[in-house]
Scaffold this active site. Structure first.
Site, PDB file in Angstrom:
ATOM      1  N   ASP A  67      26.890 -29.791 -17.676  1.00  0.00           N
ATOM      2  CA  ASP A  67      28.253 -30.312 -17.712  1.00  0.00           C
ATOM      3  C   ASP A  67      28.320 -31.744 -17.184  1.00  0.00           C
ATOM      4  O   ASP A  67      27.353 -32.254 -16.609  1.00  0.00           O
ATOM      5  CB  ASP A  67      29.199 -29.386 -16.911  1.00  0.00           C
ATOM      6  N   HIS A 138      32.998 -19.486 -11.488  1.00  0.00           N
ATOM      7  CA  HIS A 138      32.713 -20.262 -12.701  1.00  0.00           C
ATOM      8  C   HIS A 138      31.211 -20.431 -12.925  1.00  0.00           C
ATOM      9  O   HIS A 138      30.407 -20.386 -11.993  1.00  0.00           O
ATOM     10  CB  HIS A 138      33.466 -21.605 -12.724  1.00  0.00           C
TER      11      HIS A 138
HETATM   12  C1  GLP Z   1      29.794 -27.174  -9.911  1.00  0.00           C
HETATM   13  C2  GLP Z   1      29.036 -27.125 -11.254  1.00  0.00           C
HETATM   14  C3  GLP Z   1      28.332 -25.817 -11.438  1.00  0.00           C
HETATM   15  C4  GLP Z   1      27.802 -25.370 -10.102  1.00  0.00           C
HETATM   16  C5  GLP Z   1      28.960 -24.972  -9.208  1.00  0.00           C
HETATM   17  C6  GLP Z   1      28.575 -24.616  -7.786  1.00  0.00           C
HETATM   18  O1  GLP Z   1      30.944 -27.857  -9.910  1.00  0.00           O
HETATM   19  N1  GLP Z   1      29.747 -27.496 -12.424  1.00  0.00           N
HETATM   20  O2  GLP Z   1      27.314 -25.960 -12.409  1.00  0.00           O
HETATM   21  O3  GLP Z   1      26.956 -24.268 -10.260  1.00  0.00           O
HETATM   22  O4  GLP Z   1      29.987 -25.926  -9.270  1.00  0.00           O
HETATM   23  O5  GLP Z   1      28.353 -25.758  -7.019  1.00  0.00           O
HETATM   24  P1  GLP Z   1      27.602 -25.724  -5.627  1.00  0.00           P
HETATM   25  O6  GLP Z   1      26.191 -25.423  -5.921  1.00  0.00           O
HETATM   26  O7  GLP Z   1      27.782 -27.094  -5.063  1.00  0.00           O
HETATM   27  O8  GLP Z   1      28.248 -24.672  -4.809  1.00  0.00           O
END
Ligand code: GLP
Length: 243
Positions: A67, A138
């Site tokens: 993304d 998500h």
């Molecule tokens: C983000 C990304 C995801 C990621 C998630 C968790 O915003 N778009 O791909 O897995 O949120 O983020 P983090 O690993 O910082 O908790």
């Protein structure tokens, strides 16, 4: 789903990097789906270390990041592209032409999504996708809602997700983009293998919903229950709510 609980985030990351390196050795032209966020940082560090020791050659590997933010150019330090350059790309031997990224400042964002999906199809789809999970369940930027989208698409970020990404934008809420482009659920669920990492207390509830809850668009990650080769690698804190 195959669940593994590790003693620490570092151990999970080291095991994950080893697994990725094995997959690349078995298939030097592997198509890798790559996430950003805090979760995979140790994995990238471990992969860079393996590469430094001559134990990992990535010259034939193709990567597709999951993304990117809308309105944020690759040159902006807050972009996911800049994150990947900082933590991974510039330290390894990936061929620049094998790195695929969504362009969040493309003139026609719908066309950009179609281009990205088509490029992924031409590459044969994701061989292995590394995933994190949002605290709201998500996957990539497939946010919880009434329904999910199969194809690569433009999406509005939830408040929670925008807060989670504050650090990329100097902790200034006004700078966090409202929208993003993301691979859809189709590309993620059609990946040959999915390895999802989740660490820390803050992910425990999302992990429970993903693993033990119903398959529902209210928790996009729950669709991984339908994947034939999905692994979920956790630390003890993220596994706390599992029964
Ligand atoms: C983000 C990304 C995801 C990621 C998630 C968790 O915003 N778009 O791909 O897995 O949120 O983020 P983090 O690993 O910082 O908790």
């Amino acid at each position: 789903m195959n669940i593994r609980v590790f003693d620490s985030e570092q151990q999970a990351a080291a095991a994950c990097a080893t697994r990725l390196a094995e997959a690349v050795r078995a298939r030097p032209s592997l198509v890798l789906g790559l996430p950003t966020g805090r979760t995979p940082l140790h994995v990238y560090r471990e992969l860079v270390a393996l590469h430094g020791r001559g134990a990992l050659a990535l010259s034939g590997v193709r990567t597709f990041n999951l993304d990117e933010f809308v309105g944020v150019p690759a040159t902006d330090g807050g972009s996911f592209r800049a994150y990947m350059d900082r933590h991974f790309f510039r330290h390894v031997d990936l061929a620049p032409g094998n790195i695929h990224f969504l362009d969040g400042v493309a003139e026609d964002l719908e066309a950009e999504c179609a281009r990205y999906d088509a490029a992924l199809v031409r590459a044969g789809g994701l061989g292995l996708v590394l995933l994190g999970i949002g605290a709201n369940g998500h996957l990539a930027f497939n946010e919880p809602g009434e329904s999910l989208v199969a194809a690569c698409h433009r999406t509005r970020l939830s408040r929670e997700t925008r807060v989670a990404n504050l650090m990329l934008f100097g902790d200034d809420p006004g700078r966090v983009p409202m929208e993003a482009l993301t691979l859809g659920m189709g590309a993620l669920l059609q990946a040959g293998r999915a390895v999802l990492l989740a660490f820390g207390e803050g992910k425990a509830e999302a992990v429970r919903a993903m693993v033990q809850g119903p398959v529902t668009p209210r928790c996009p990650a729950s669709f991984l229950q339908l994947h034939r080769d999905a692994e979920v690698w956790l630390d003890a804190a993220a596994a706390r709510a599992l029964q």
